[in-house]
Write a protein that holds these residues in place. Structure first.
Motif, short mmCIF file in Angstrom:
data_model
loop_
_atom_site.label_atom_id
_atom_site.label_comp_id
_atom_site.label_asym_id
_atom_site.label_seq_id
_atom_site.Cartn_x
_atom_site.Cartn_y
_atom_site.Cartn_z
N VAL A 3 0.85 -1.19 0.00
CA VAL A 3 0.00 0.00 0.00
C VAL A 3 0.88 1.24 0.00
O VAL A 3 1.76 1.40 0.86
N HIS A 4 0.65 2.12 -0.96
CA HIS A 4 1.35 3.40 -1.03
C HIS A 4 0.36 4.52 -0.68
O HIS A 4 -0.73 4.60 -1.27
N THR A 5 0.74 5.38 0.26
CA THR A 5 -0.06 6.56 0.57
C THR A 5 0.38 7.69 -0.35
O THR A 5 1.55 8.08 -0.35
N LEU A 6 -0.55 8.21 -1.13
CA LEU A 6 -0.26 9.30 -2.06
C LEU A 6 -0.88 10.58 -1.52
O LEU A 6 -2.11 10.70 -1.44
N ASP A 7 -0.04 11.51 -1.12
CA ASP A 7 -0.51 12.78 -0.57
C ASP A 7 -0.88 13.70 -1.73
O ASP A 7 -0.03 14.04 -2.57
N LEU A 8 -2.13 14.13 -1.76
CA LEU A 8 -2.62 14.93 -2.88
C LEU A 8 -2.33 16.41 -2.73
O LEU A 8 -2.67 17.19 -3.62
N GLN A 9 -1.71 16.79 -1.62
CA GLN A 9 -1.27 18.18 -1.45
C GLN A 9 -2.42 19.16 -1.72
O GLN A 9 -2.26 20.17 -2.42
N PHE A 10 -3.58 18.87 -1.15
CA PHE A 10 -4.76 19.72 -1.37
C PHE A 10 -4.47 21.15 -0.94
O PHE A 10 -3.96 21.38 0.16
N GLN A 11 -4.79 22.10 -1.81
CA GLN A 11 -4.51 23.51 -1.58
C GLN A 11 -3.04 23.74 -1.22
O GLN A 11 -2.70 24.56 -0.36
N ASN A 12 -2.19 22.96 -1.89
CA ASN A 12 -0.73 23.05 -1.69
C ASN A 12 -0.33 22.79 -0.24
O ASN A 12 0.69 23.31 0.24
N THR A 13 -1.10 21.96 0.43
CA THR A 13 -0.87 21.67 1.84
C THR A 13 -0.77 20.16 2.04
O THR A 13 -1.67 19.42 1.65
N PRO A 14 0.33 19.67 2.62
CA PRO A 14 0.46 18.23 2.84
C PRO A 14 -0.43 17.73 3.97
O PRO A 14 -0.79 18.48 4.88
N GLY A 15 -0.78 16.45 3.89
CA GLY A 15 -1.42 15.77 5.00
C GLY A 15 -2.91 16.02 5.16
O GLY A 15 -3.45 15.79 6.24
N LEU A 16 -3.60 16.44 4.08
CA LEU A 16 -5.04 16.71 4.19
C LEU A 16 -5.89 15.66 3.48
O LEU A 16 -6.90 15.20 4.02
N ILE A 17 -5.51 15.29 2.27
CA ILE A 17 -6.27 14.31 1.49
C ILE A 17 -5.30 13.26 0.95
O ILE A 17 -4.30 13.61 0.32
N ALA A 18 -5.63 12.01 1.19
CA ALA A 18 -4.82 10.90 0.69
C ALA A 18 -5.60 10.11 -0.35
O ALA A 18 -6.82 9.96 -0.27
N ALA A 19 -4.86 9.58 -1.31
CA ALA A 19 -5.33 8.47 -2.14
C ALA A 19 -4.38 7.31 -1.85
O ALA A 19 -3.25 7.51 -1.38
N TYR A 20 -4.85 6.09 -2.08
CA TYR A 20 -4.03 4.92 -1.79
C TYR A 20 -3.87 4.07 -3.04
O TYR A 20 -4.85 3.75 -3.73
N LEU A 21 -2.62 3.72 -3.32
CA LEU A 21 -2.31 2.84 -4.43
C LEU A 21 -1.95 1.48 -3.86
O LEU A 21 -1.04 1.36 -3.04
N VAL A 22 -2.68 0.47 -4.29
CA VAL A 22 -2.45 -0.90 -3.81
C VAL A 22 -1.85 -1.72 -4.94
O VAL A 22 -2.45 -1.87 -6.01
N GLU A 23 -0.64 -2.23 -4.70
CA GLU A 23 0.02 -3.16 -5.63
C GLU A 23 -0.28 -4.58 -5.19
O GLU A 23 -0.05 -4.95 -4.03
N SER A 24 -0.77 -5.37 -6.12
CA SER A 24 -1.03 -6.77 -5.82
C SER A 24 -0.72 -7.60 -7.05
O SER A 24 -1.39 -7.46 -8.09
N GLY A 25 0.27 -8.45 -6.95
CA GLY A 25 0.70 -9.18 -8.12
C GLY A 25 1.19 -8.19 -9.16
O GLY A 25 2.04 -7.36 -8.91
N HIS A 26 0.60 -8.28 -10.33
CA HIS A 26 0.97 -7.36 -11.41
C HIS A 26 -0.15 -6.36 -11.68
O HIS A 26 -0.18 -5.74 -12.75
N GLU A 27 -1.05 -6.18 -10.70
CA GLU A 27 -2.16 -5.27 -10.89
C GLU A 27 -2.12 -4.16 -9.85
O GLU A 27 -1.55 -4.30 -8.76
N LEU A 28 -2.78 -3.05 -10.19
CA LEU A 28 -2.85 -1.89 -9.32
C LEU A 28 -4.30 -1.51 -9.08
O LEU A 28 -5.14 -1.61 -9.97
N ALA A 29 -4.58 -1.06 -7.87
CA ALA A 29 -5.88 -0.48 -7.55
C ALA A 29 -5.65 0.87 -6.88
O ALA A 29 -4.72 1.03 -6.08
N LEU A 30 -6.49 1.81 -7.21
CA LEU A 30 -6.47 3.13 -6.58
C LEU A 30 -7.70 3.28 -5.72
O LEU A 30 -8.82 3.04 -6.19
N ILE A 31 -7.49 3.64 -4.46
CA ILE A 31 -8.62 3.88 -3.56
C ILE A 31 -8.67 5.38 -3.29
O ILE A 31 -7.71 5.95 -2.75
N GLU A 32 -9.78 5.99 -3.68
CA GLU A 32 -10.02 7.43 -3.66
C GLU A 32 -9.24 8.11 -4.80
O GLU A 32 -8.12 7.72 -5.13
#
Length: 295
Positions: A3-32
């Motif tokens: 699981v990778h936490t992707l900081d979306l830097q909402f309003q140029n500010t870290p730590g407010l909105i995250a999306a999550y990238l999940v690697e599984s096998g050779h596939e990827l899923a994005l949550i949010e």
């Protein structure tokens, strides 16, 4: 699974909105997906991990509030399959009502805050029923219907982890202060508590909050958050019984939350970050609307 936490830097500010990238096998899923305004940042974060947008074929959105699903249509237009609550699907296909409503609230700030929400091709949107599963690579995502913050809310369960959207609240930078996500118009404390109880019964080892990040003290977090939901509900109900006006309720709500946050050691700067993410005035309106309909 990774699981990778992707900081979306909402309003140029870290730590407010995250999306999550999940690697599984050779596939990827994005949550949010975050809002349309942060799509360039999300794409850059994905590329920094060594991936391209076309590598993402599965996108899960917990609900259709713009900070969670505003960019979902863009991903669907790239060919990803977007999974959501049954009540959310039509708004992803045709987001015009959602955007019109948001524009009435945010007016001239709308484009800067949220950007554009593109329509998703209907065939690229899959509505998941409660407990329905989707396999991505070697892992299985299970949709849990978790109303309370919104009636169209899913949490997504993967093994002993749960991607909670807003149903487990807002907790920034590991702060002990838990902010109740109570935006109008669908805040419903009995449903909310029942959803948190369902999460508690899941005995998860990890929660992944959209606002913000991984939580490992799961039982303590959820138990305290359950109390917080009941607390804000009772506070607003009491103030309404005392005859307070909406403006007075908003003021008291803000003062009460600020005092609580300060007591946990939250700095003034961190308090402002909470206000950017989950403004007390908005939450006071959400709770008051519920009490007005359920006296």
């Amino acid at each position: 699974m990774r699981v990778h936490t992707l900081d979306l830097q909402f309003q140029n500010t870290p730590g407010l909105i995250a999306a999550y990238l999940v690697e599984s096998g050779h596939e990827l899923a994005l949550i949010e997906t975050g809002p349309g305004s942060t799509l360039p940042t999300l794409r850059q974060a994905l590329q920094a991990k060594g991936f391209q947008p076309g590598d993402v074929r599965h996108v899960f959105v917990t609900h259709i509030h713009l900070d969670h699903a505003g960019a979902a249509g863009w991903w669907a237009q790239q060919g990803a399959q977007v999974y959501c609550h049954p009540s959310a699907a039509r708004h992803l296909v045709d987001p015009s009502r959602l955007m019109d409503s948001a524009r009435r609230v945010y007016a001239e700030r709308m484009d800067t805050l949220w950007g554009e929400m593109l329509p998703a091709p209907e065939e690229r949107v899959t509505a998941l029923a409660d407990n329905e599963c989707i396999r991505v690579g070697e892992v299985q995502f299970t949709a849990w219907d978790t109303p309370g913050h919104a009636r169209h809310h899913h949490a997504f369960v993967v093994g002993d982890a749960c991607f909670t959207g807003d149903v487990a609240g807002l907790r920034l930078a590991g702060s002990p202060y838990l902010s109740v996500t109570a935006a109008p118009p669908q805040f419903d404390p009995p449903a909310y508590v029942a959803s948190v109880d369902r999460l508690l019964a899941g005995n998860f080892q990890q929660l992944f909050l959209t606002h913000f990040g991984e939580v490992t003290d799961v039982k303590d977090h959820l138990s305290r958050y359950r109390q917080r939901i009941e607390e804000v509900h009772q506070n607003v109900r009491t103030w309404m019984q005392q005859g307070c006006t909406p403006a007075e309720i908003e003021k008291r709500y803000g003062e009460t939350e600020h005092a609580l946050a300060t007591a946990t050691g939250l700095s003034p700067a961190d308090w402002q970050l909470h206000q950017m993410s989950n403004a007390t005035g908005m939450c006071a309106d959400g709770v008051r609307l519920y009490v007005e309909k359920n006296p």
